[in-house]
Write a protein that holds these residues in place. Structure first.
Motif, PDB file in Angstrom:
ATOM      1  N   GLU A   8       0.862  -1.191   0.000  1.00 25.40           N
ATOM      2  CA  GLU A   8       0.000   0.000   0.000  1.00 25.40           C
ATOM      3  C   GLU A   8       0.891   1.231   0.000  1.00 25.40           C
ATOM      4  OE1 GLU A   8      -2.367   0.370   3.485  1.00 25.40           O
ATOM      5  OE2 GLU A   8      -0.698   0.152   4.865  1.00 25.40           O
ATOM      6  N   GLY A  41       0.802   9.042  -0.543  1.00 22.52           N
ATOM      7  CA  GLY A  41      -0.203   8.729  -1.538  1.00 22.52           C
ATOM      8  C   GLY A  41       0.416   8.369  -2.864  1.00 22.52           C
ATOM      9  N   CYS A  86      -7.656   8.321  -3.114  1.00 25.76           N
ATOM     10  CA  CYS A  86      -7.507   8.461  -1.665  1.00 25.76           C
ATOM     11  C   CYS A  86      -7.551   9.946  -1.330  1.00 25.76           C
ATOM     12  CB  CYS A  86      -6.187   7.852  -1.208  1.00 25.76           C
ATOM     13  SG  CYS A  86      -6.091   6.081  -1.497  1.00 25.76           S
TER      14      CYS A  86
END
Length: 282
Positions: A8, A41, A86
């Protein structure tokens, strides 16, 4: 069996560059600004100011710095989306700006019996410390702490108010009128009449005749020869006085009349009686 590693991205971390924060200086100027730096991100990032649902403005593939300009005082929030949608957000409160709204009022008065003018500048009551503001006449660049200006030259002027935070605003233009000094002249009017002619100063004159108040009436009847003094006061309080000798013309009582019908002295009556409307003779 086989192992699968699911990765992630790191969390989106927005930060405001402290050196970039510029407050709105004067209320309504909308010149505040700040810069947001984004890390984490997945780029590219998109940003929206004060609107959680957008529209969003997309940055370039490598852009991490976003500038926000033309801002007013108060709270602002930047909403951020990355390439994976996100989200993150960051808020900032820009300091309160200054409301000046300067206005100039002109008053005329009389100082040492000479016409004087006083200009007073008023600013918005939200500025509670008068020491925070100074003033300059006609953009001269020379500022004074007092909001009062006296005896300006006739013509158009403006006054600039400057706050300690750097806000500067001008009053609307105002005019100083070219008023001439107050003068008084005494002239002969009708029979045994004095006419006081006032010029200059400020209109709405008031007259006194030998110390007696005559209001706005500027003509006076006298009943004996002598010196007479008239004083005029204008609406600003300036005073002018004049004294002059006037000769009294008495009633003339003829001792003859010629009733012969020729139109000359056919009847008998006193003359110079215009100032005696209730005169009775028989």
């Amino acid at each position: 069996t086989t192992g699968i590693s699911i990765t992630e991205p790191s969390i989106i971390i927005p930060q405001i560059d402290p050196a970039s924060v510029m407050p709105e200086i004067c209320f309504g100027d909308n010149d505040g600004s700040f810069t947001v730096e984004i890390t984490g991100g997945t780029s590219p990032y998109s940003v929206s100011l004060d609107q959680i649902k957008g529209p969003f403005t997309a940055g370039t593939a490598t852009q991490t710095s976003f500038d926000f300009n033309g801002l007013s005082e108060g709270d602002h929030t930047v909403y951020i989306l990355d390439a994976n949608l996100c989200s993150a957000e960051i808020s900032i409160t820009l300091p309160a700006s200054v409301k000046l709204y300067p206005t100039a009022s002109v008053d005329y008065g009389c100082l040492n019996n000479v016409l004087s003018s006083t200009v007073t500048v008023s600013i918005d009551p939200s500025v509670t410390n008068p020491a925070d503001v100074d003033y300059s006449l006609d953009g001269s660049g020379v500022f004074q702490p007092s909001n009062v200006f006296t005896n300006l030259t006739p013509g158009m002027h403006f006054i600039r108010a400057r706050h300690s935070n750097g806000c500067e605003k001008d009053t609307p233009d105002f005019e100083i009128l070219p008023i001439q000094p107050l003068t008084l002249e005494l002239k002969n009017g009708g029979l045994n009449e004095i006419v006081a002619v006032a010029t200059g100063g400020s209109p709405q004159y008031r007259f006194t005749f030998n110390g007696e108040d005559y209001g706005s009436k500027n003509t006076f009847i006298y009943y004996k020869s002598g010196d007479y003094t008239v004083t005029v006061t204008d609406s600003n309080g300036c005073v002018a006085t004049a004294t002059k000798y006037f000769e009294f013309i008495d009633i003339d009582i003829p001792n003859v009349f010629t009733p012969n019908g020729d139109g000359n002295n056919d009847g008998w009556l006193p003359t110079n009686t215009i100032n005696y409307p209730d005169l009775i003779f028989h």
